[in-house]
Design a protein around this motif. Structure first.
Motif, PDB file in Angstrom:
ATOM      1  N   UNK A 222     -48.309  16.120 -41.192  1.00  0.00           N
ATOM      2  CA  UNK A 222     -47.723  17.406 -40.809  1.00  0.00           C
ATOM      3  C   UNK A 222     -48.782  18.447 -40.455  1.00  0.00           C
ATOM      4  N   UNK A 223     -49.861  17.991 -39.824  1.00  0.00           N
ATOM      5  CA  UNK A 223     -50.926  18.927 -39.477  1.00  0.00           C
ATOM      6  C   UNK A 223     -51.336  18.912 -38.020  1.00  0.00           C
ATOM      7  N   UNK A 224     -51.102  17.796 -37.318  1.00  0.00           N
ATOM      8  CA  UNK A 224     -51.583  17.683 -35.945  1.00  0.00           C
ATOM      9  C   UNK A 224     -50.962  18.746 -35.047  1.00  0.00           C
ATOM     10  N   UNK A 225     -49.719  19.126 -35.322  1.00  0.00           N
ATOM     11  CA  UNK A 225     -49.077  20.117 -34.457  1.00  0.00           C
ATOM     12  C   UNK A 225     -49.780  21.475 -34.506  1.00  0.00           C
ATOM     13  N   UNK A 226     -50.627  21.683 -35.529  1.00  0.00           N
ATOM     14  CA  UNK A 226     -51.348  22.944 -35.637  1.00  0.00           C
ATOM     15  C   UNK A 226     -52.711  22.926 -34.946  1.00  0.00           C
TER      16      UNK A 226
END
Length: 223
Positions: free
Chosen positions: A114-118
């Motif tokens: 849940x971090x790549x989108x940032x």
């Protein structure tokens, strides 16, 4: 932004996902650990739910490195790890995912939940994942997603675009952060496009799996 919401992040994360995020992480563990001593990098590790789960499941002699650009998010991680008895398996480092401070071929697995989108430049981040993996290593990425079914999409938009910002703002005191989070999910590339980005970064045998009617997706790429 993430430094500011760090104190309430865990509580809100589990509350708003109704703890389904724990199940998604368990599914990802099957791709990450293999029972042998491994070097595993957890990128955008945040408060460490995935980092700790990996450290607990990994084979004897494994080492888990957690990196995040937000010191505030990582602040509670080692206390949580000590409570779970795995603090000696984990090392933390403040780092930008797009410029990882590790030599080539340093890790057997690179994971990001849940971090790549940032990431500001997702292509650079994926290239770094590929670079620090050993030949034969795998990148395992969990990311929130927009459901494809119309009825589920309507419920999703109601909850994530209206209810979540209100509840998140009340609890954390930062409503803007909880408007950004669902907006970042909407802006994330569709599965086929993200898989293409993995291939362009060098990965082969790229695949993806949908969880919970498309609310979460797992992407796996091999080097």
């Amino acid at each position: 932004m993430f430094d500011g919401i760090a104190p309430s992040y865990d509580r809100l994360n589990h509350l708003m996902s109704m703890n389904v995020d724990r199940l998604w992480r368990k599914r990802a563990l099957k791709e990450i650990v293999d029972g042998t001593p491994q070097r595993i990098l957890d990128v955008a590790c945040g408060t460490g739910d995935s980092t700790i789960a990996i450290a607990k499941a990994a084979g004897s002699g494994s080492r888990v490195v957690g990196v995040d650009i937000s010191e505030g998010m990582m602040a509670p991680l080692m206390e949580k790890a000590a409570h779970e008895g795995v603090h000696d398996r984990i090392r933390l480092q403040v780092a930008d995912a797009e410029v990882l401070p590790f030599p080539d071929a340093s890790f057997h697995r690179v994971t990001c939940a849940f971090g790549v989108r940032n990431f500001e430049h997702k292509d650079k981040g994926l290239q770094e994942f590929y670079r620090v993996l050993v030949p034969g290593g795998k990148a395992v990425i969990l990311e929130l997603s927009v459901p494809e079914k119309k009825w589920m999409r309507r419920l999703y938009d109601l909850y994530f675009m209206h209810i979540l910002p209100w509840v998140g703002g009340k609890v954390s005191g930062n409503k803007a952060a909880y408007r950004y989070l669902p907006a970042s999910v909407h802006a994330f590339p569709p599965p086929a496009e993200f898989m293409r980005m993995l291939v362009e970064a060098g990965f082969k045998t790229v695949r993806h799996k949908s969880f919970t009617l498309g609310l979460c997706r797992m992407f796996v790429g091999e080097k």
